[in-house]
Design a protein around this motif. Structure first.
Motif, PDB file in Angstrom:
ATOM      1  N   ASP A  70     -45.033 -17.791  21.717  1.00  0.00           N
ATOM      2  CA  ASP A  70     -46.356 -17.535  22.293  1.00  0.00           C
ATOM      3  C   ASP A  70     -47.300 -18.717  22.083  1.00  0.00           C
ATOM      4  O   ASP A  70     -48.245 -18.892  22.842  1.00  0.00           O
ATOM      5  CB  ASP A  70     -46.983 -16.259  21.705  1.00  0.00           C
ATOM      6  N   ALA A  71     -47.050 -19.512  21.047  1.00  0.00           N
ATOM      7  CA  ALA A  71     -47.933 -20.630  20.726  1.00  0.00           C
ATOM      8  C   ALA A  71     -47.703 -21.833  21.638  1.00  0.00           C
ATOM      9  O   ALA A  71     -48.548 -22.711  21.704  1.00  0.00           O
ATOM     10  CB  ALA A  71     -47.753 -21.039  19.270  1.00  0.00           C
ATOM     11  N   VAL A  72     -46.569 -21.874  22.321  1.00  0.00           N
ATOM     12  CA  VAL A  72     -46.281 -23.020  23.195  1.00  0.00           C
ATOM     13  C   VAL A  72     -46.723 -22.787  24.610  1.00  0.00           C
ATOM     14  O   VAL A  72     -47.001 -21.769  25.060  1.00  0.00           O
ATOM     15  CB  VAL A  72     -44.797 -23.424  23.195  1.00  0.00           C
ATOM     16  N   PHE A 128     -33.017 -11.853   5.668  1.00  0.00           N
ATOM     17  CA  PHE A 128     -34.204 -11.594   6.464  1.00  0.00           C
ATOM     18  C   PHE A 128     -34.059 -10.259   7.159  1.00  0.00           C
ATOM     19  O   PHE A 128     -32.955  -9.764   7.364  1.00  0.00           O
ATOM     20  CB  PHE A 128     -34.413 -12.696   7.501  1.00  0.00           C
ATOM     21  N   SER A 129     -35.177  -9.683   7.523  1.00  0.00           N
ATOM     22  CA  SER A 129     -35.113  -8.482   8.353  1.00  0.00           C
ATOM     23  C   SER A 129     -35.086  -8.951   9.801  1.00  0.00           C
ATOM     24  O   SER A 129     -35.701  -9.964  10.154  1.00  0.00           O
ATOM     25  CB  SER A 129     -36.321  -7.572   8.104  1.00  0.00           C
ATOM     26  N   GLU A 130     -34.371  -8.224  10.620  1.00  0.00           N
ATOM     27  CA  GLU A 130     -34.283  -8.587  12.028  1.00  0.00           C
ATOM     28  C   GLU A 130     -35.667  -8.556  12.675  1.00  0.00           C
ATOM     29  O   GLU A 130     -36.005  -9.399  13.497  1.00  0.00           O
ATOM     30  CB  GLU A 130     -33.322  -7.652  12.780  1.00  0.00           C
ATOM     31  N   ALA A 131     -36.509  -7.604  12.272  1.00  0.00           N
ATOM     32  CA  ALA A 131     -37.859  -7.499  12.831  1.00  0.00           C
ATOM     33  C   ALA A 131     -38.689  -8.733  12.478  1.00  0.00           C
ATOM     34  O   ALA A 131     -39.455  -9.237  13.319  1.00  0.00           O
ATOM     35  CB  ALA A 131     -38.544  -6.230  12.325  1.00  0.00           C
ATOM     36  N   GLU A 132     -38.548  -9.227  11.255  1.00  0.00           N
ATOM     37  CA  GLU A 132     -39.295 -10.424  10.866  1.00  0.00           C
ATOM     38  C   GLU A 132     -38.832 -11.622  11.685  1.00  0.00           C
ATOM     39  O   GLU A 132     -39.664 -12.396  12.189  1.00  0.00           O
ATOM     40  CB  GLU A 132     -39.114 -10.723   9.384  1.00  0.00           C
ATOM     41  N   LEU A 133     -37.531 -11.799  11.822  1.00  0.00           N
ATOM     42  CA  LEU A 133     -37.004 -12.921  12.596  1.00  0.00           C
ATOM     43  C   LEU A 133     -37.521 -12.879  14.028  1.00  0.00           C
ATOM     44  O   LEU A 133     -38.055 -13.873  14.536  1.00  0.00           O
ATOM     45  CB  LEU A 133     -35.474 -12.908  12.586  1.00  0.00           C
ATOM     46  N   ILE A 158     -40.226 -15.549  15.803  1.00  0.00           N
ATOM     47  CA  ILE A 158     -39.851 -16.285  17.021  1.00  0.00           C
ATOM     48  C   ILE A 158     -40.832 -15.973  18.137  1.00  0.00           C
ATOM     49  O   ILE A 158     -41.253 -16.871  18.876  1.00  0.00           O
ATOM     50  CB  ILE A 158     -38.391 -15.985  17.411  1.00  0.00           C
ATOM     51  N   GLU A 159     -41.238 -14.724  18.275  1.00  0.00           N
ATOM     52  CA  GLU A 159     -42.232 -14.376  19.296  1.00  0.00           C
ATOM     53  C   GLU A 159     -43.529 -15.150  19.096  1.00  0.00           C
ATOM     54  O   GLU A 159     -44.117 -15.650  20.052  1.00  0.00           O
ATOM     55  CB  GLU A 159     -42.512 -12.871  19.277  1.00  0.00           C
ATOM     56  N   THR A 191     -37.147 -15.690  31.265  1.00  0.00           N
ATOM     57  CA  THR A 191     -36.565 -15.430  29.956  1.00  0.00           C
ATOM     58  C   THR A 191     -36.442 -16.734  29.171  1.00  0.00           C
ATOM     59  O   THR A 191     -35.989 -17.739  29.697  1.00  0.00           O
ATOM     60  CB  THR A 191     -35.166 -14.801  30.116  1.00  0.00           C
ATOM     61  N   ALA A 192     -36.833 -16.688  27.915  1.00  0.00           N
ATOM     62  CA  ALA A 192     -36.726 -17.870  27.059  1.00  0.00           C
ATOM     63  C   ALA A 192     -35.275 -18.116  26.677  1.00  0.00           C
ATOM     64  O   ALA A 192     -34.509 -17.184  26.469  1.00  0.00           O
ATOM     65  CB  ALA A 192     -37.577 -17.690  25.807  1.00  0.00           C
TER      66      ALA A 192
END
Length: 126
Positions: A124-126, A110-115, A119-120, A2-3
């Motif tokens: 994922d990029a790291v 912001f929308s929670e889905a956008e946030l 973040i996902e 878990t992150a």
């Protein structure tokens, strides 16, 4: 695994919404009400940093951009992903945050889905 995500947000309602949505998504969250406490925590975690930091740009004392600059200047934290969160969503504010080394920028409200989605993508990029 878990992150772990660190949040620095001085507005209680926003902090609780962010924390709820991130923990609801399965991430471990450590939240701070100000930049000084957040930076102190990050400074104590240089050998085991969190996976990502969400910083409010405008906070009293130590603001999010100042924390971001410290992160990017610190050898052990330089690669730590950072998402900026702020009501300052003019183009020049976004460019300033990205130029300072932010990995992404989420404008309030912001929308929670956008946030969660942003973040996902950063994780994922790291």
């Amino acid at each position: 695994m878990t992150a772990e995500i660190v949040i620095a947000e001085d507005d209680e309602t926003t902090r609780e919404v962010v924390e709820f949505n991130l923990t609801d998504n399965g991430w471990d969250v450590v939240a701070f009400t100000d930049g000084d406490a957040c930076w102190e925590h990050l400074g104590s975690r240089t050998s085991d940093p969190p996976d990502l930091v969400v910083l409010d740009v405008m906070m009293p004392e130590l603001d999010g951009l100042s924390i971001l600059e410290r992160i990017r200047d610190h050898d052990a934290l330089v690669d730590l992903p950072v998402v900026m969160l702020t009501s300052r969503n003019r183009e020049e504010d976004i460019v300033q945050a990205l130029d300072a080394g932010a990995d992404d920028f989420v404008a309030k409200p912001f929308s929670e889905a956008e946030l969660v989605g942003r973040i996902e993508v950063v994780l994922d990029a790291v």
